[in-house]
Each structure stands twice: as C-alpha cells, then as structure tokens.
Motif scaffolding. Sequence first.
Motif, PDB file in Angstrom:
ATOM      1  N   ALA A 164       0.829  -1.174  -0.015  1.00  0.00           N
ATOM      2  CA  ALA A 164       0.150   0.049   0.218  1.00  0.00           C
ATOM      3  C   ALA A 164       0.854   1.308  -0.006  1.00  0.00           C
ATOM      4  O   ALA A 164       0.513   2.184  -0.794  1.00  0.00           O
ATOM      5  N   GLN A 168       1.176   4.333  -2.422  1.00  0.00           N
ATOM      6  CA  GLN A 168       1.170   5.734  -2.153  1.00  0.00           C
ATOM      7  C   GLN A 168       2.069   6.623  -2.520  1.00  0.00           C
ATOM      8  O   GLN A 168       1.812   7.967  -2.869  1.00  0.00           O
ATOM      9  N   THR A 180      -2.956   5.254   3.134  1.00  0.00           N
ATOM     10  CA  THR A 180      -2.759   4.052   3.041  1.00  0.00           C
ATOM     11  C   THR A 180      -3.969   3.244   4.011  1.00  0.00           C
ATOM     12  O   THR A 180      -4.705   4.032   4.731  1.00  0.00           O
TER      13      THR A 180
END
Length: 337
Positions: A164, A168, A180
């Motif tokens: 994640a 990002q 996230t």
Amino acid sequence: MKEQRVAVLGPGSWGTALSQVLNDNGHKVIIWGHTEDQIQEINEQHSNKRYFEEVILDEKIQATTDLAEALKDTDAILFVVPTKATRIVAKQVAEVLDHKVRIMHASKGLEQGTHERLSTILEEELPAELRSEIVVVSGPSHAEETIRRDITLISAASKNEADAKYAQELFSNDYFRLYTNTDVVGVETAGALKNIIAVGAGALHGLGFGDNAKAAIITRGLAEITRLGVAMGAEPLTYIGLSGVGDLIVTGTSVHSRNWRAGDALGRGQKLEEIEQNMGMIIEGVSTTKAAYELGLSLGIDMPITETIYKCLYEAAEPREAILNLMRRESRPENEF
C-alpha cells in the motif's frame, strides 16, 4: 522514489488520467488497450478525445496493443479495465508475465455470477510467485478533474502495508494524495456499491426531487453499503473515510458520474437499453446492482434501496412508484443494523 515502469491496462478515462499522474511523477508509463485507432491516437496525437476533448498528453506516455510489450521489464501493473473484463485480462497477463511485479487495480465493481471483488479475481488468476499483494486504488475521484490536475485524495488499500505504501509513494504529488489502508474488503465494497446509490440519486433528480431526497439516499445508502460490507468482513470505520462516504458524495452528486447520469435518464423515463446505448461507456452501477442484490439475498442482508433500484433496472418497475413503495416501508430505528 526512483523511476518505475508501469503498465496501465485500460485506456479509458480513469486509466488515462492515472497515466498522466504517474508520468507527472517521473515514471515510465505504457498504456495497453485493444482498440487500434485509440492506441494510435495516444501515440501520434497524444490525445484520447473519446474521453477528453481538449487534453494533450505528454509525449512520453506511450500506448500499445501488444500485451507482452506493455509488460516487458515492468515494475508494476495497474488494472483499469471494466469489471466484466478483469478476469479475462488477468488470464492474459498470467500467460505473458515472466517476472514478479506489483499488482494494483483502480476499477470498481463486483463480478457477475460469482459476486467476487476484483482483488479476489486477480488473486485467483495471477500466480502468487509473480505478484505482490493486490493494491486497491480507490476513492472520490472524477477522471475529468484529475486529468486537469485538480486536487484529489484517495486510498491505497492492501493486505500488505508495504505494498500500500508503494502505491502511495508511486502516485502522490502536489495535486494527488493517497492514504494507506489495510481494509481491502471495505475499500472495494465501498467503491463498488456507491455506484448503485449514485444511480438512485440520479433517478431522484430526474424525477424532480430536491436536496432533501438527495441527502436521504446518500445517508441511508451509506448505511446499506456498510451493512453488506461488514457482513463480508469489512471494518465499519472504512465507510466514513475517503473510499466510503467520500466516494459516495462525489459519485452521487455530480454530472461527471456515469452512474448518476444513467439514473437521471432513468428518472426522466428512458429505458435501460436506450440509456446504455446513449452513454457509450460502461455503467458499472447497472451490473453491480444485480450482483449486490443477489449477494444481499444470499447473505440475508436488508438492502431496500438496492432492491428498489434493481426492480427499476431489471424488472421495469416505474421509478416514482418504486420510490413511494420505499417510503412506505415499516418504520424502524435509524441505527438498526
């Protein structure tokens, strides 16, 4: 982050807008699609006028109809294809891909028949040794605004926090910011089911109802989305975040939303077949309504708004009468789940 090579699968409006974000961040972007004329236009005219009449893309953004070429030496793959094509394209990727990559998707929907979320489909079709944990890129975002670099905030959700965070960092810049999240079920169900409520919000507008009705369907729609999502294993708090209430607001109130426009046309008396033909693009809320209605029945979840929209779309119920029937339901406490 050092330069990444990213294959964007799907040259639609959102795929094109996200390609520009990635290019702005200094990454090498190659868009894959199967329509020769569209791919040629991106490469030669640096435009995608089917979706963005006045936008000129950076010449560094390239496109191809050759999937093997798109995936060669890529660091990450971003799926931005319609829900109904996700499994098909994933199978094609699995046949061609020869090295491990990060896998992300930015589509919103539930698969017909199986009712599966898109990350589940990708997990099933892409060998684990060739991919990361799936990252879901989702939130309140109109491609028409992102492409002109308007401020946009969305979520990057994955079972693995490091994956994640990769998304990002890959996407974030001065106008595009990601948060996230590890609740993949919540983020995906929120993104899919809000399209149903947007169809309903559009129908209310088409019928001539005002802001009171709009607020009602968005609020009660969020409760309905949350009921189903939590039953599927999602965290309740996800639905008051960007991918939940944020995406529901932007999709349920804007003429940029295909789902809202489809509902508006439905409220004005147009038939579904006519609406789909005039739109010329996939209306995810239509197919998602059927999938969510069936899923709700199988799980025993009360989803009156979804049921009402299903009847209007698939059983030719008259929208105004269907809304009145919804209003006449037995009274109950607001916080009853």
